[in-house]
Motif scaffolding. Structure first.
Motif, PDB file in Angstrom:
ATOM      1  N   THR A 158     153.779 -28.474  27.405  1.00 13.53           N
ATOM      2  CA  THR A 158     154.609 -27.285  27.558  1.00 13.53           C
ATOM      3  C   THR A 158     155.583 -27.223  26.389  1.00 13.53           C
ATOM      4  OG1 THR A 158     154.451 -27.402  29.956  1.00 13.53           O
ATOM      5  CG2 THR A 158     156.251 -26.092  29.049  1.00 13.53           C
ATOM      6  N   VAL A 159     155.566 -26.114  25.676  1.00 14.60           N
ATOM      7  CA  VAL A 159     156.485 -25.888  24.562  1.00 14.60           C
ATOM      8  C   VAL A 159     157.415 -24.755  24.954  1.00 14.60           C
ATOM      9  CG1 VAL A 159     156.659 -25.138  22.148  1.00 14.60           C
ATOM     10  CG2 VAL A 159     154.870 -26.751  22.836  1.00 14.60           C
ATOM     11  N   VAL A 160     158.705 -24.988  24.763  1.00 12.60           N
ATOM     12  CA  VAL A 160     159.724 -23.978  25.015  1.00 12.60           C
ATOM     13  C   VAL A 160     160.365 -23.661  23.679  1.00 12.60           C
ATOM     14  CG1 VAL A 160     161.910 -23.474  26.171  1.00 12.60           C
ATOM     15  CG2 VAL A 160     160.153 -24.804  27.358  1.00 12.60           C
ATOM     16  N   TYR A 161     160.426 -22.367  23.347  1.00 16.50           N
ATOM     17  CA  TYR A 161     161.122 -22.006  22.118  1.00 16.50           C
ATOM     18  C   TYR A 161     161.948 -20.758  22.343  1.00 16.50           C
ATOM     19  CZ  TYR A 161     156.672 -19.464  21.315  1.00 16.50           C
ATOM     20  OH  TYR A 161     155.545 -18.689  21.442  1.00 16.50           O
ATOM     21  N   VAL A 162     163.185 -20.880  21.882  1.00 17.92           N
ATOM     22  CA  VAL A 162     164.102 -19.751  21.945  1.00 17.92           C
ATOM     23  C   VAL A 162     164.127 -19.116  20.563  1.00 17.92           C
ATOM     24  CG1 VAL A 162     165.460 -20.603  23.878  1.00 17.92           C
ATOM     25  CG2 VAL A 162     166.101 -21.238  21.562  1.00 17.92           C
ATOM     26  N   CYS A 163     164.209 -17.798  20.537  1.00 20.50           N
ATOM     27  CA  CYS A 163     164.077 -17.039  19.287  1.00 20.50           C
ATOM     28  C   CYS A 163     165.310 -16.173  19.043  1.00 20.50           C
ATOM     29  CB  CYS A 163     162.844 -16.138  19.355  1.00 20.50           C
ATOM     30  SG  CYS A 163     161.321 -17.017  19.733  1.00 20.50           S
ATOM     31  N   SER A 164     165.626 -15.976  17.775  1.00 16.49           N
ATOM     32  CA  SER A 164     166.801 -15.198  17.389  1.00 16.49           C
ATOM     33  C   SER A 164     166.578 -13.696  17.493  1.00 16.49           C
ATOM     34  CB  SER A 164     167.221 -15.551  15.965  1.00 16.49           C
ATOM     35  OG  SER A 164     166.194 -15.208  15.047  1.00 16.49           O
ATOM     36  N   THR A 165     165.319 -13.262  17.524  1.00 16.08           N
ATOM     37  CA  THR A 165     164.982 -11.844  17.693  1.00 16.08           C
ATOM     38  C   THR A 165     163.845 -11.742  18.700  1.00 16.08           C
ATOM     39  OG1 THR A 165     163.412 -11.882  15.848  1.00 16.08           O
ATOM     40  CG2 THR A 165     165.663 -11.164  15.340  1.00 16.08           C
TER      41      THR A 165
END
Length: 191
Positions: free
Chosen positions: A127-134
């Motif tokens: 499981t990969v979690v990534y938060v993005c700036s846009t």
């Protein structure tokens, strides 16, 4: 956060506090991040990707401006996470850095605007979690061939590799450059 071989990519190695109940660590802390990188990470979207062993996602990047910075972690399983400098004019243009992100090591990776991103699932499920700036905008998103020999990425040999149709037919770095689809280093620095 530790510097990597590419300016704009930082490795987060949190202090993990174990006890009889398990462990605790800070997955992200804005003040520490801002001190390390020089600016805050504005969060516009969070994504969760669950992949089977051998799934390769990426290399993906967004048009700059506005670009899309990411903070990536793997809270379950393990992945080889790869960041590629796609910023034309950067001293490390075309270079990559690879790091294992896993539930075991608790590492995370920050990728600035103009950095391409990919990961390969190394465990039965990751499981990969990534938060993005846009937020995601399909018309501004691009893919790069993860097996482009000019990149020289040493992907681990697994029994199978599974790619999406988009990733399996993605153009090379040279093709993207010839079509003027790569971000400029200067535009990424003026964020």
């Amino acid at each position: 956060m530790r510097r990597t071989s590419i300016d704009g990519v930082r490795l987060s190695v949190p202090e993990v506090h174990p006890d009889a109940r398990g462990t605790f660590h800070e997955a992200f802390r804005q003040d520490t991040f801002t001190e390390s990188v020089g600016h805050p990470l504005h969060l516009a979207q969070a994504n969760v990707s669950v992949s089977r062993r051998g799934v390769l996602r990426g290399i993906h990047f967004a048009d700059v401006p506005p670009g899309q910075a990411k903070f990536v972690s793997c809270p379950s399983g393990a992945v080889l996470d790869v960041a590629v400098d796609l910023r034309v004019g950067s001293p490390t243009f075309g270079a990559h850095t690879a790091h294992e992100l896993s539930a075991r090591n608790h590492h995370a990776l920050y990728l600035a605007e103009g950095i391409g991103h990919a990961f390969l699932a190394l465990t039965d499920e990751a499981t990969v979690v990534y938060v993005c700036s846009t937020s995601y905008a399909p018309h501004r998103e691009h893919a790069l061939d993860p097996f482009d020999p000019d990149l020289g990425i040493d992907w681990p040999c697994l029994p199978t590799r599974v790619l999406s149709p988009r990733d399996s037919t993605a153009p090379s770095l040279a093709e993207l450059a010839s079509r003027n689809l790569l971000p400029s280093y200067a535009s990424c620095l003026t964020r």
